[in-house]
Design an enzyme around this catalytic site. Structure first.
Site, PDB file in Angstrom:
ATOM      1  N   PHE A  63      55.475  48.728  55.159  1.00 47.63           N
ATOM      2  CA  PHE A  63      54.665  49.339  56.212  1.00 47.63           C
ATOM      3  C   PHE A  63      53.318  49.786  55.653  1.00 47.63           C
ATOM      4  O   PHE A  63      53.254  50.335  54.547  1.00 47.63           O
ATOM      5  CB  PHE A  63      55.333  50.610  56.756  1.00 47.63           C
ATOM      6  CG  PHE A  63      56.646  50.435  57.452  1.00 47.63           C
ATOM      7  CD1 PHE A  63      56.722  50.400  58.836  1.00 47.63           C
ATOM      8  CD2 PHE A  63      57.819  50.341  56.722  1.00 47.63           C
ATOM      9  CE1 PHE A  63      57.942  50.273  59.477  1.00 47.63           C
ATOM     10  CE2 PHE A  63      59.046  50.222  57.357  1.00 47.63           C
ATOM     11  CZ  PHE A  63      59.114  50.183  58.748  1.00 47.63           C
ATOM     12  N   ASP A  64      52.272  49.608  56.433  1.00 46.11           N
ATOM     13  CA  ASP A  64      51.057  50.396  56.269  1.00 46.11           C
ATOM     14  C   ASP A  64      51.387  51.806  56.763  1.00 46.11           C
ATOM     15  O   ASP A  64      52.414  52.019  57.413  1.00 46.11           O
ATOM     16  CB  ASP A  64      49.932  49.759  57.079  1.00 46.11           C
ATOM     17  CG  ASP A  64      48.619  50.506  56.971  1.00 46.11           C
ATOM     18  OD1 ASP A  64      48.382  51.149  55.929  1.00 46.11           O
ATOM     19  OD2 ASP A  64      47.829  50.446  57.941  1.00 46.11           O
ATOM     20  N   PHE A  65      50.524  52.769  56.471  1.00 47.42           N
ATOM     21  CA  PHE A  65      50.817  54.156  56.878  1.00 47.42           C
ATOM     22  C   PHE A  65      50.026  54.558  58.116  1.00 47.42           C
ATOM     23  O   PHE A  65      50.587  54.689  59.195  1.00 47.42           O
ATOM     24  CB  PHE A  65      50.544  55.115  55.722  1.00 47.42           C
ATOM     25  CG  PHE A  65      50.943  56.530  56.022  1.00 47.42           C
ATOM     26  CD1 PHE A  65      52.284  56.885  56.080  1.00 47.42           C
ATOM     27  CD2 PHE A  65      49.987  57.508  56.263  1.00 47.42           C
ATOM     28  CE1 PHE A  65      52.675  58.183  56.388  1.00 47.42           C
ATOM     29  CE2 PHE A  65      50.361  58.817  56.568  1.00 47.42           C
ATOM     30  CZ  PHE A  65      51.707  59.150  56.621  1.00 47.42           C
ATOM     31  N   PHE A 114      54.144  45.356  58.230  1.00 46.02           N
ATOM     32  CA  PHE A 114      53.493  45.874  59.433  1.00 46.02           C
ATOM     33  C   PHE A 114      52.170  46.540  59.059  1.00 46.02           C
ATOM     34  O   PHE A 114      52.151  47.435  58.216  1.00 46.02           O
ATOM     35  CB  PHE A 114      54.394  46.920  60.121  1.00 46.02           C
ATOM     36  CG  PHE A 114      55.760  46.427  60.495  1.00 46.02           C
ATOM     37  CD1 PHE A 114      55.948  45.630  61.613  1.00 46.02           C
ATOM     38  CD2 PHE A 114      56.867  46.774  59.725  1.00 46.02           C
ATOM     39  CE1 PHE A 114      57.212  45.199  61.971  1.00 46.02           C
ATOM     40  CE2 PHE A 114      58.131  46.345  60.077  1.00 46.02           C
ATOM     41  CZ  PHE A 114      58.310  45.543  61.196  1.00 46.02           C
TER      42      PHE A 114
END
Length: 311
Positions: A161-163, A280
């Protein structure tokens, strides 16, 4: 004891994300709906090739195999197909050995309004309009980008994941957009102990974290238990702004397997080593360098998707 549907971690997926429907789509676009229906009837027993998110979905479902008697996860199919043309999709699901039994066939209508009905933490679709409409209606969704599908025999499920704009909202990103990097770093340092608000995939991240805790218990009771799930965060943040990521996750009671704070470095350099089954991110510029075997999913949320993205 098996989890009831409202307690499971549910992922919704479109047939075009799960399988390669390029030929079927060509028939529909060039010859129309009736020709498409005839084509699907004629090929009803022709098994569809796997699509971009197939390796991810297969391993996600294997969590149930690793935790027998609990079955804490589920995948549902949300499709624009009609029940008749959708028969080929379900026969392919069965042929590939995927335990998917729930579905909605909408006969051309967008399926995104049914995301909450199935309690889904994300809807993965190759249809950009469906995913964007879902996000605009505050439902979790992502656009599955075309990619070269490579499925291996490895046991592990790697989810990255991106944050900002994905797990968390875009509040900090708005500071960066309006004030630049110096203002952003100053703001994040001042608020390092204040958790960010949840983003569109916060529930998915939290749900996967719960699966990790189930695996912790399984490993304690069985020293031979082989873990499957590995969750990573890959963010353009670096020190000192990384502290707010850590404090947010701590206050949510969740934790990734690993986190990468890459600053201005290209994320592809991490992705090419990690090789996640799905990644993502809310910025297309971070998804354009595809990694074989990784499904790249664009989350069309927040300020980055209402302003011109930086390269």
């Amino acid at each position: 004891m098996a989890y009831p549907i409202d307690k499971k971690l549910v992922i919704a997926v479109s047939s075009s994300a799960l399988f390669d429907l390029s030929e079927s789509d060509r028939v529909f676009n060039e010859e129309g709906e009736l020709a498409y229906q005839k084509y699907q009837d004629q090929h009803i027993d022709s098994i569809l090739d796997i699509g971009a998110v197939f390796p991810f979905v297969k391993r996600f479902l294997s969590i149930n195999d690793n935790l027998p008697g609990q079955s804490p996860v589920e995948v549902v199919l949300l499709s624009r197909n009609s029940p008749a043309t959708g028969r080929r999709v379900f026969r392919s699901i069965q042929a590939h050995g995927l335990n998917i039994t729930r579905a909605a066939f909408l006969a051309g209508a967008s399926p995104f309004p049914y995301i909450p009905a199935f309690n889904a933490s994300i809807f993965l679709s190759a249809n950009e309009a469906d995913a964007r409409n879902a996000i605009q209606n505050k439902y979790p969704a992502g656009i599955v980008l075309p990619s070269q599908v490579v499925d291996t025999d490895d046991h592990e499920l790697r989810v990255a994941f991106d944050f900002d704009g994905v797990i968390a909202d875009d509040g900090s990103e708005k500071i960066y957009q309006s004030g630049g990097i110096d203002k952003f770093q100053e703001h994040e340092s001042e608020h390092r102990d204040r958790p960010l608000n949840a983003g569109p995939l916060a529930n998915l991240f939290k749900g996967l974290s719960k699966m990790q805790k189930l695996e912790d218990r399984a490993q304690k009771s069985d020293k031979n238990y082989k873990r499957i799930l590995r969750i990573s965060i890959i963010t353009a943040r670096n020190a000192p702004a990384h502290e707010r990521v850590v404090s947010t996750l701590e206050q949510w009671g969740v934790s990734p397997s690993e986190a990468f704070f890459v600053g201005g470095m290209k994320k592809e350099r991490i992705l090419s080593v990690l090789k996640p089954h799905v990644f993502f991110d809310d910025q297309m510029s971070h998804l354009q360098d595809s990694v074989n075997g990784s499904a790249m999913v664009h989350i069309p949320f927040g300020v980055r998707n209402t302003t011109i993205e930086e390269n």
